[in-house]
Design an enzyme around this catalytic site. Sequence first.
Site, PDB file in Angstrom:
ATOM      1  N   ILE A  73       0.835  -1.196   0.000  1.00 53.77           N
ATOM      2  CA  ILE A  73       0.000   0.000   0.000  1.00 53.77           C
ATOM      3  C   ILE A  73       0.872   1.249   0.000  1.00 53.77           C
ATOM      4  O   ILE A  73       1.988   1.248   0.544  1.00 53.77           O
ATOM      5  CB  ILE A  73      -0.970   0.006   1.211  1.00 53.77           C
ATOM      6  N   CYS A  74       0.368   2.302  -0.633  1.00 54.57           N
ATOM      7  CA  CYS A  74       1.054   3.599  -0.641  1.00 54.57           C
ATOM      8  C   CYS A  74      -0.009   4.669  -0.440  1.00 54.57           C
ATOM      9  O   CYS A  74      -1.105   4.385   0.054  1.00 54.57           O
ATOM     10  CB  CYS A  74       1.822   3.796  -1.945  1.00 54.57           C
ATOM     11  N   ALA A  75       0.275   5.898  -0.827  1.00 53.66           N
ATOM     12  CA  ALA A  75      -0.682   6.984  -0.614  1.00 53.66           C
ATOM     13  C   ALA A  75      -1.863   6.909  -1.565  1.00 53.66           C
ATOM     14  O   ALA A  75      -3.023   7.023  -1.146  1.00 53.66           O
ATOM     15  CB  ALA A  75       0.013   8.332  -0.746  1.00 53.66           C
ATOM     16  N   MET A 102      -3.935   4.558   0.546  1.00 52.65           N
ATOM     17  CA  MET A 102      -4.549   5.051   1.774  1.00 52.65           C
ATOM     18  C   MET A 102      -5.638   6.075   1.489  1.00 52.65           C
ATOM     19  O   MET A 102      -6.564   6.241   2.288  1.00 52.65           O
ATOM     20  CB  MET A 102      -3.475   5.655   2.680  1.00 52.65           C
TER      21      MET A 102
END
Length: 374
Positions: A73-75, A102
């Site tokens: 997961i990242c932004a 996110m």
Amino acid sequence: MAEVNHISVKELTEKILNHEKLFILDVRNTGEFDDWKVEGENVEIHNQPYFDLMDGVEPVEEKLPKEEPIYVICAKGGSSQMVAEQIAEAGYDNVYSIEGGMKAYSEHLEPIKVGEVSDGEIYQFVRIGKGCLSYLIVSNGEGAIVDSNRMSTPYEQFVSKHQVDVKYVIDTHLHADHISGGKNLAEKLGADYYLPPKDAEGITFEFNDIQEDDELNVGSTKIKSFYSPGHTIGSTSYIVDDQYLLTGDILFIESIGRPDLAGKAEDWVSDLRETLYERYKKLSHDLIVLPAHYMSVDEMNDDGTVSENLGELYKENHGLNIEDEQEFRHAVTDNLPPQPNSYDEIRQTNLGKMDPEDEKRREMEIGPNRCAIK
């Protein structure tokens, strides 16, 4: 190029609520990760910033499990895709990039049935990435929505699917940690929007007042207002069919609401204590408390809902058991956690004094909920 799978935030949320074992690699900057991350009972999560992995996965390889899926997961979903590809190329199977990152996780709402009301049900919409809780009360095909988030589509889709005619959209108070969807949702659904008038100073649009002991009828279900100031001066709780107590941000499962988000901590601390130690205490302790937020997944029941018997909270919640008034005042005014991101801008937006673009609204809400004293 090695194959990378994708998983939606809805699928991820369902896995977390089902207590599945998950290994997540978060590739955001460490400061962002430390502030706010995916949590769950069986979630193992590690942080390794994307920039550390641009030349390969060696910096994190010893942490990666060989025999179970890896979720990255990242932004916003871009960096996680690239890192997931590198992990897959290093020989790992079952590597997933979490779609939307996110940003999408923060906006997902998961409706879960809480229980029964007269000729109907009450549903809790869990915003797992933000800790927000909103409610839909349904009886005989009519409905009321309480403390809705700004993402209106999940509510619209749910009431359309279940053929619910929403009569009321209600905010328990003027929110400071997230942008309310109340006014917008009421307009879309043709419902009346209610807000406590003491929280509406300077508001720029029309709304319906809610006063102490007002009663709203939804089908066969009665929703009765109960003035409960302290988090804000207008905070109002709702008793549904003498079974459920919707507490807004006054009372949570493991904490109590903070009185400082409008800069009035010293003024409102006495109201908060009176609500918690006198007004609520006179209510039936058999009521099921349904708050507008939760602090951590530890507060979740096995089915993913967040609720507890009021009597049990008077036994277990530390915020309800500080006998000395000065000690209570110290607890709720000193050493508080950081205030929510953009909380003043959020309050101004909820009053209609600001009208940010959609992307700005998302940015204003980034981060965890911080409405409790701890």
